[in-house]
Design an enzyme around this catalytic site. Structure first.
Site, mmCIF file in Angstrom:
data_model
loop_
_atom_site.group_PDB
_atom_site.id
_atom_site.type_symbol
_atom_site.label_atom_id
_atom_site.label_comp_id
_atom_site.label_asym_id
_atom_site.label_seq_id
_atom_site.Cartn_x
_atom_site.Cartn_y
_atom_site.Cartn_z
ATOM 1 N N SER A 108 36.945 59.802 39.702
ATOM 2 C CA SER A 108 37.956 60.562 40.718
ATOM 3 C C SER A 108 36.693 61.037 41.771
ATOM 4 O O SER A 108 35.642 60.636 41.654
ATOM 5 C CB SER A 108 38.027 62.125 40.318
ATOM 6 O OG SER A 108 38.522 62.462 41.095
ATOM 7 N N SER A 109 37.036 61.192 42.968
ATOM 8 C CA SER A 109 36.359 60.710 44.500
ATOM 9 C C SER A 109 35.826 62.714 44.244
ATOM 10 O O SER A 109 34.340 62.669 44.937
ATOM 11 C CB SER A 109 37.021 60.812 45.681
ATOM 12 O OG SER A 109 37.684 62.103 46.244
ATOM 13 N N CYS A 110 35.676 62.987 43.689
ATOM 14 C CA CYS A 110 35.526 64.969 43.028
ATOM 15 C C CYS A 110 34.141 65.029 42.106
ATOM 16 O O CYS A 110 33.129 66.093 42.153
ATOM 17 C CB CYS A 110 36.593 65.763 42.706
ATOM 18 S SG CYS A 110 36.569 65.379 40.922
ATOM 19 N N TYR A 137 36.469 68.658 35.496
ATOM 20 C CA TYR A 137 36.990 68.340 36.180
ATOM 21 C C TYR A 137 35.874 66.862 36.052
ATOM 22 O O TYR A 137 35.690 65.907 35.648
ATOM 23 C CB TYR A 137 38.182 68.314 36.734
ATOM 24 C CG TYR A 137 38.761 66.688 36.878
ATOM 25 C CD1 TYR A 137 39.736 66.467 35.966
ATOM 26 C CD2 TYR A 137 38.647 66.002 37.780
ATOM 27 C CE1 TYR A 137 40.400 65.020 36.068
ATOM 28 C CE2 TYR A 137 40.015 64.309 38.262
ATOM 29 C CZ TYR A 137 40.170 64.616 37.000
ATOM 30 O OH TYR A 137 40.881 63.165 37.077
ATOM 31 N N LYS A 141 34.049 63.158 34.571
ATOM 32 C CA LYS A 141 34.553 62.455 34.973
ATOM 33 C C LYS A 141 33.520 61.658 35.117
ATOM 34 O O LYS A 141 32.650 60.004 35.539
ATOM 35 C CB LYS A 141 35.434 62.061 36.609
ATOM 36 C CG LYS A 141 36.593 62.584 36.323
ATOM 37 C CD LYS A 141 37.689 61.564 36.018
ATOM 38 C CE LYS A 141 39.439 61.752 35.786
ATOM 39 N NZ LYS A 141 39.849 60.387 34.877
ATOM 40 N N HIS A 180 48.862 68.425 43.312
ATOM 41 C CA HIS A 180 47.575 68.744 44.713
ATOM 42 C C HIS A 180 48.206 69.287 45.478
ATOM 43 O O HIS A 180 49.684 69.209 46.289
ATOM 44 C CB HIS A 180 47.724 66.973 44.347
ATOM 45 C CG HIS A 180 46.562 66.841 43.372
ATOM 46 N ND1 HIS A 180 46.212 65.743 42.374
ATOM 47 C CD2 HIS A 180 44.670 67.484 43.080
ATOM 48 C CE1 HIS A 180 45.729 65.616 41.337
ATOM 49 N NE2 HIS A 180 44.586 66.704 41.840
#
Length: 317
Positions: A108-110, A137, A141, A180
């Site tokens: 994920s980009s987070c 989260y 990841k 989201h």
């Protein structure tokens, strides 16, 4: 992969996983292995290892994860960290133990710092503090991509990782409590239209900038990477284009056909101010997205309309 390769898609009923299954079938891949969470608890190490021992998949897409928006990430912090760590560690380790040919982990980009330079390059990982609301989260990841990287370095396996930007599309989660921003807005506008509500409230100020990738484009990218990319370094997957939450809301409002007003609730969190991926690595490998945002939103809304009654039925059950 050839069309008869045994392919396991973990998380095949989710947004990304179901898109991967659709894309594989459309491309002629026939030997797919799927398990629901009721059939196989991916947090259970012994169960996962038994599954790999029995099925021996050759190629694995790790799209299984516990996911949600700002509210869900911030509320279920321990579960988001524990569940995702267990899921990815069990699958990656069993894939190694049972000699899978290749694995692709979906992140994920987070994972990037809250105040990351823009656009975000792969080398920006671990250069600053994470966004607090989804830190658990993100940590999970990061652990998953580092597992892949270090299993490659220590054991010589071919385990790669892809970090998509914000996803949307067919089979998204439209539950207002845990979804989201994009599907939540789509549902809000749809129900406001049905109910004749004079206004729709949007969380935050509307100023944060976001990048959105249609999930069918992601699936196409992941199959491309599985067939053509064999590097240890993980890869960003996005569009390279960004839009403010306000502009996103206005675009969804137009697609849905809602004619009321927008109200922004600045007491609610905005999250990271800007999140734009640098996609030069995957572009250099030979892949580009195909679906523009308006087209993707129209296709998503068509699916939402067809599925609306069943979505409400599941929530009421």
């Amino acid at each position: 992969m050839d069309t008869q390769s045994k392919i396991y898609v973990a998380g095949s009923r989710g947004l990304a996983g179901s898109a991967i299954v659709r894309a594989l079938k459309a491309k002629g891949y026939e030997n797919l292995v799927q398990r629901t969470s009721q059939e196989l608890d991916l947090r259970n190490q012994a169960a996962v290892d038994d599954f790999f021992a029995t099925e021996k998949p050759e190629y694995i897409f790790v799209a299984a994860a516990r996911v949600g928006g700002i509210h869900a990430n911030n509320t279920y912090r321990a579960e988001f960290l524990y569940d995702n760590l267990m899921i990815e560690a069990n699958i990656i380790h069993s894939a190694y133990r049972h000699e899978a040919q290749k694995l692709l982990f979906l992140g994920s980009s987070c994972i990037y710092p809250k105040l990351c330079p823009q656009p975000m390059k792969e080398e920006h990982l671990l250069t600053g503090f994470l966004e607090q609301t989804n830190e658990p989260y993100a940590i999970a990841k990061i652990a998953g991509l580092k597992l892949c990287e270090n299993y490659c370095r220590q054991y010589g396996v071919n385990f790669i990782s892809a970090m998509p930007t914000n996803l949307y599309g067919i089979n998204d989660n439209f539950d207002l409590a845990n979804s989201h921003v994009l599907p939540a807005l789509m549902r809000k506008f749809h129900e406001a239209k049905i109910n004749g509500d004079p206004a729709v409230t949007v969380w935050g100020t509307g100023t944060p900038l976001r990048e959105f990738l249609y999930v069918d484009d992601l699936a196409d990218a992941l199959i491309f990477l599985m067939n053509h990319y064999n590097e240890i370094e993980f890869v960003n997957v996005g569009t390279g284009q960004e839009i403010s939450i306000k502009e996103l809301a206005l675009t969804i409002k137009a697609v849905v056909g809602y004619e009321g007003d927008l109200v922004f609730d600045a007491t609610k969190p905005d999250g990271t101010p800007r999140k734009l991926m640098d996609n030069s690595r995957i572009a250099a490998a030979g892949w580009q997205p195909k679906t523009d945002l308006k087209t993707g939103l129209e296709e998503t809304y068509d699916w939402f309309l067809q599925s609306y009654d069943s979505l409400r039925g599941r929530e009421a059950a």
